[in-house]
Design a protein around this motif. Structure first.
Motif, PDB file in Angstrom:
ATOM      1  N   UNK A  14      37.351   9.198  89.552  1.00 38.05           N
ATOM      2  CA  UNK A  14      37.181   8.805  88.155  1.00 38.05           C
ATOM      3  C   UNK A  14      38.407   8.031  87.711  1.00 38.05           C
ATOM      4  N   UNK A  15      38.158   6.800  87.254  1.00 34.82           N
ATOM      5  CA  UNK A  15      39.247   5.960  86.763  1.00 34.82           C
ATOM      6  C   UNK A  15      39.109   5.913  85.257  1.00 34.82           C
ATOM      7  N   UNK A  16      40.233   6.139  84.579  1.00 29.97           N
ATOM      8  CA  UNK A  16      40.147   6.281  83.127  1.00 29.97           C
ATOM      9  C   UNK A  16      41.188   5.405  82.440  1.00 29.97           C
ATOM     10  N   UNK A  17      40.727   4.355  81.765  1.00 27.39           N
ATOM     11  CA  UNK A  17      41.613   3.517  80.955  1.00 27.39           C
ATOM     12  C   UNK A  17      42.740   2.867  81.730  1.00 27.39           C
ATOM     13  N   UNK A  18      42.444   2.421  82.951  1.00 27.39           N
ATOM     14  CA  UNK A  18      43.493   1.870  83.806  1.00 27.39           C
ATOM     15  C   UNK A  18      43.899   0.467  83.351  1.00 27.39           C
ATOM     16  N   UNK A  19      45.227   0.233  83.331  1.00 26.62           N
ATOM     17  CA  UNK A  19      45.732  -1.060  82.879  1.00 26.62           C
ATOM     18  C   UNK A  19      46.892  -1.482  83.747  1.00 26.62           C
ATOM     19  N   UNK A  30      42.070  -1.970  80.881  1.00 26.02           N
ATOM     20  CA  UNK A  30      41.341  -0.832  80.348  1.00 26.02           C
ATOM     21  C   UNK A  30      40.067  -0.542  81.139  1.00 26.02           C
ATOM     22  N   UNK A  31      40.227  -0.355  82.435  1.00 27.89           N
ATOM     23  CA  UNK A  31      39.060  -0.140  83.288  1.00 27.89           C
ATOM     24  C   UNK A  31      38.742   1.347  83.364  1.00 27.89           C
TER      25      UNK A  31
END
Lengths: 258, 324, 304
Positions: A14-19, A30-31
């Protein structure tokens, strides 16, 4: 039997709000994305969309500026890459990364040997370990390299090296496979063979497939995510992606879906 | 098939020459020839050790002479205190090889652990520069040790002693060196083909692949570096006993360069090649220096040519595929 | 206090000389990715050329010209004959090839100029000392060396930042393929940078010659110190070379002056002497070790 559905499965990744930004260029914006057990999830997008940047962050070679990465429920955002790999993250590279002086089977043996990070045993020869050899041979046979076990990796053809990379990744029985453009540079027949190979792996492993070949993506994927300029603009089933006007405009360029 | 038989023949021939050297030297009545063979054997131990990290680990250490020097000085300093009766940190010293030699090797291992830990924070050209710089530090420290002869070095009264074996006899000492060379080479070959060696070689070929397979490079490289230093230290120990003299020159940068030249000349990543490399290099040095005092003017360009053209070294063709 | 200032000036002078060597070496590495051990030999060639030019003409200016031309030409020769074949090879082979060149150069210089070290006097114009502070007279020759280092630093900064060649140098250090793609004759750029590095070595050689002994092997000792400078400053960066050279110069000079005294305060004289001598010679390497622990890529690395 009911139709297999990603929604029913627990997420492996789970990827949450990646920048991630390089100066003014925002490569990952914001991925938020998840890959579920047994799912084949394809990630598509035009060149420069930030697909490789995303993969390198999942593997830990690149540190994100913000956001979290959860692997099997565990926060791995700050974990170093070799430790992520030991948790069961297997990958192939866009530009093949093999040990060129090792034979095909030694490359697979290495993968088996390093499941726990490698051994400091200075006496026993891993080439004499019958169990490991048998399992390495099985992997080679599975990807179609059964006859080329003794060939040095350097002397293999481009397509064979791609197959070997997959055997190396499989040998550690990963919980998630990241395949970075496995079809790149393959001819039509090789692409068809690779598609069959991946189809055989589907359901046995959770797979994140980054690929440019749309025919392969549409044939294989359960769900597709579309990345454009670092932003995830769409996630959905193959049918949904094909009919989504936004995706067609941004990426498929209006060309008839094949 | 042909090459494997040829390989066997060459190895057997080389082994025969090494073992028969004292008998070949005797009729010519020249003690010089046995000395030459002995120097080759000692350098070969250092070269095999260096090949372990240079050929299999791609760690270009340009400072291995520091371990050669430290091994030698450990023997020299203990002998100095044993002979003079002045205790060394409260220890009256010993002349027993079974005590002094392991002590010297432990010292080398410790130095290697420190230098390796610092140097392995970098790679490539920085690693070369840093290992060279640390070796130079050891060199200058040895020069500054006035109580141990400073610049001039230290003479040893006699060789260390072993039970049942008389090391003061040149032929006996030679065979001890040969036995250690064979034993050490076999040990290194074992390492190369072991599970540890598989990872070490994988790191040389593709660090990225290895890390993504779960390997943490540092402990593997450091371990190889320390083992290699111990072997080079052993060569230093034997050299101190052979020459009964140690000087800071043992740790000079040019000595580190010689070791590298021998390994490349013999064949990188072949273990047996560097032994042949040592033989050719030492013999060539001897012949050229008899021929002219300006022998460096020939030796220098030979090294340059080896670097430019001799990619695979003497043993390259024969032991072409790297082990593994 | 006077002693401290004098030692600091000595450190500045030594650092200045190290900068002349390190700036060329770090550019060569940054641009061509080649480790060149012959760099120290260029310095020796420069010093010998200068000494013999001064000996036969009596003019220091001719000596400077001889050093620049001698060392610069030798560098170009080395690049064209050997180094250019090694750009794409592993560092190991670059080390071995240039090691061979050092042995060759040392022997050739001793055959041409003789084994006896030549002497070079301080030119009349630079003899004597100037009073910098009450109680502190500092030799003019040393001041000249400091000034030379400063001028070269300014000159290199201007060259790298404000000329076409400098632009190519910067581009080349960042992206070799891009320069290739620009259609620039990269071969000529490489030879030019090598010649420039050699000429800077020659300059260091002629300025240091009246102060230090001119002898075979002088190049290697200073080469290894130059490596320390580059590791401390960061590989490939001229600014790093400047900072590294000054740091190493200061630590060496102040260490020589103060370490033995400091040890004498706490230890018996014989122990302090032995240990002090060891520590003094180890000081710059300890500096390097500390920098490595804190910043493995050096203080001001060229990239990121």
């Amino acid at each position: 039997m009911a139709e297999w559905s990603a929604q029913q499965q627990a997420p492996i990744l789970a990827i949450d709000g990646l920048r991630k930004a390089f100066g003014a260029l925002v490569a990952t914006d914001d991925v938020t994305l998840d890959i579920r057990a047994g799912e084949l999830h394809a990630l598509i997008g035009p060149n420069g969309a930030g697909k490789s940047t995303l993969i390198t962050q999942i593997c830990g070679e690149l540190k994100p500026d913000a956001g979290r990465i959860l692997f099997d429920g565990r926060d791995v955002t700050r974990l170093r890459p070799h430790l992520r790999s030991r948790l069961g993250l297997g990958r192939t590279f866009q530009i093949t990364q093999l040990c060129p002086d090792f034979s095909a089977i030694e490359n697979v043996l290495l993968s088996i040997e390093t499941r726990g990070g490698g051994s400091f045993d200075m006496v026993s020869n891993p080439r004499g370990n019958a169990g490991a050899i048998a399992s390495a041979r099985e992997r080679l046979a599975e990807v179609g390299l059964g006859d080329l076990a003794a060939r040095r990796a350097e002397t293999l053809a481009h397509g064979q090296r791609r197959q070997l990379e997959i055997a190396v990744a499989l040998a550690r029985e990963p919980r998630l496979l990241l395949l970075d453009e496995p079809m790149a540079g393959l001819g039509p027949e090789e692409t068809a063979a690779m598609t069959r190979l991946l189809d055989g792996l589907k359901r046995r492993y959770a797979i994140l497939l980054v690929e440019h070949d749309m025919a392969a993506v549409f044939a294989l994927a359960d769900r597709v995510s579309v990345l454009v300029y670092g932003r995830l603009i769409f996630t959905g089933t193959v049918a949904e992606v094909r009919s989504d006007p936004q995706v067609r405009a941004a990426y498929l360029g209006g060309e008839p879906a094949c | 098939m042909m090459t494997s038989r040829l390989r066997l023949a060459v190895v057997a021939g080389g082994l025969f020459l090494l073992l028969a050297a004292p008998f070949l030297a005797q009729p010519t009545g020249s003690a010089g020839l046995l000395g030459l063979a002995n120097r080759i054997a000692i350098y070969a131990i250092a070269a095999v050790s260096l090949d372990l990290i240079l050929g299999y680990g791609a760690l270009v250490s340009f400072g291995h002479a520091m371990f050669f020097g430290l091994g030698g000085y450990a023997v020299g300093i203990v002998a100095f205190h044993t002979g003079s009766g002045e205790p060394l940190l409260g220890w009256s010293g010993s002349n027993a090889a079974l005590i002094v030699w392991p002590l010297a090797l432990v010292a080398c291992a410790l130095l290697a652990a420190i230098v390796g830990t610092l140097s392995l924070k970098t790679s490539g050209v920085q690693f070369i520069m840093i290992t060279l710089a640390f070796a130079q530090m050891v060199f200058f420290v040895l020069v500054s040790l006035q109580s141990y002869g400073g610049d001039d070095g230290l003479l040893l009264d006699r060789r260390n002693t072993l039970p049942f074996i008389d090391l003061s006899r040149p032929t006996t000492f030679y065979y001890v060196c040969i036995a250690l060379l064979i034993g050490w080479t076999a040990f290194c070959a074992r390492i190369v083909n072991s599970r540890f060696g598989l990872v070490l070689q994988a790191l040389r070929q593709s660090e990225r692949r290895s890390i993504n397979l779960g390997v943490d490079p540092f402990p593997f490289r450091l371990t190889a570096f320390v083992i290699s230093a111990i072997g080079t230290g052993l060569a230093g120990v034997l050299w101190a006993n052979y020459a009964r003299f140690v000087s800071p020159d043992m740790a000079a940068w040019s000595k580190s360069g010689e070791f590298i030249a021998i390994v490349v000349l013999g064949g990188l990543g072949t273990l047996l090649g560097p032994i042949a490399g040592a033989a050719v290099f030492i013999a060539l040095e001897q012949i050229l220096s008899i021929w002219t005092e300006h022998w460096m003017i020939v030796m220098g360009p030979i090294l340059t040519l080896v670097a430019l053209f001799g990619r695979r070294g003497l043993a390259g063709r024969l032991f072409g595929e790297r082990n593994g | 206090m006077i002693l401290f200032i004098e030692q600091a000036l000595n450190g500045l002078q030594y650092g200045s000389m190290l900068f002349l060597l390190a700036s060329g070496l770090t550019l060569i590495f940054g641009i061509m990715g080649v480790i060149n051990l012959t760099h120290g030999a260029f310095y020796m060639v420069g010093a010998y050329c200068a000494a013999f030019a001064v000996l036969s003409t009596g003019s220091f200016l001719v000596g400077i010209a001889a050093a620049l031309i001698g060392a610069g030409l030798y560098a170009v020769l080395v690049e064209v004959a050997v180094v250019q074949w090694l750009y794409r090879r592993d560092h190991l082979y670059q080390v071995l090839a240039t090691l061979g060149l050092i042995l060759f150069t040392n022997e050739a210089v001793s055959m041409i100029f003789g084994r006896r070290p030549p002497l070079m006097d301080i030119p009349p114009l630079l003899q004597g000392s100037v009073p910098l502070l009450p109680g502190l007279d500092y030799p003019l020759m040393r001041i000249a060396l400091i000034v030379t280092g400063g001028l070269v630093a300014i000159g290199l900064w201007a060259l790298v930042n404000h000329t076409r060649v400098g632009m190519l140098i910067r581009a080349g250090a960042d992206d070799r393929e891009m320069v290739d793609a620009l259609g620039v004759d990269i071969r000529r750029l490489y030879t030019l940078v090598f010649g420039l590095g050699g000429a800077l070595c020659g300059l260091a050689g002629v300025m240091a010659a009246p102060l230090l002994a001119i002898e075979i092997g002088m190049g290697e000792r200073v080469l290894i110190t130059t490596f320390v400078v580059i590791v401390v400053g960061g590989v490939g960066s001229v600014r790093g070379a400047l900072v590294g050279a000054l740091l190493v110069g200061m630590v060496d000079s102040l260490g020589r002056a103060y370490i033995p005294q400091l040890l004498l305060l706490s230890l018996p004289a014989t122990t302090a002497d032995t240990l002090g001598a060891g520590l003094v010679s180890a000081s710059i390497y300890l500096l390097m070790a500390i920098v490595l622990l804190v910043r493995p890529n050096g203080l001001l690395p060229a990239r990121g």
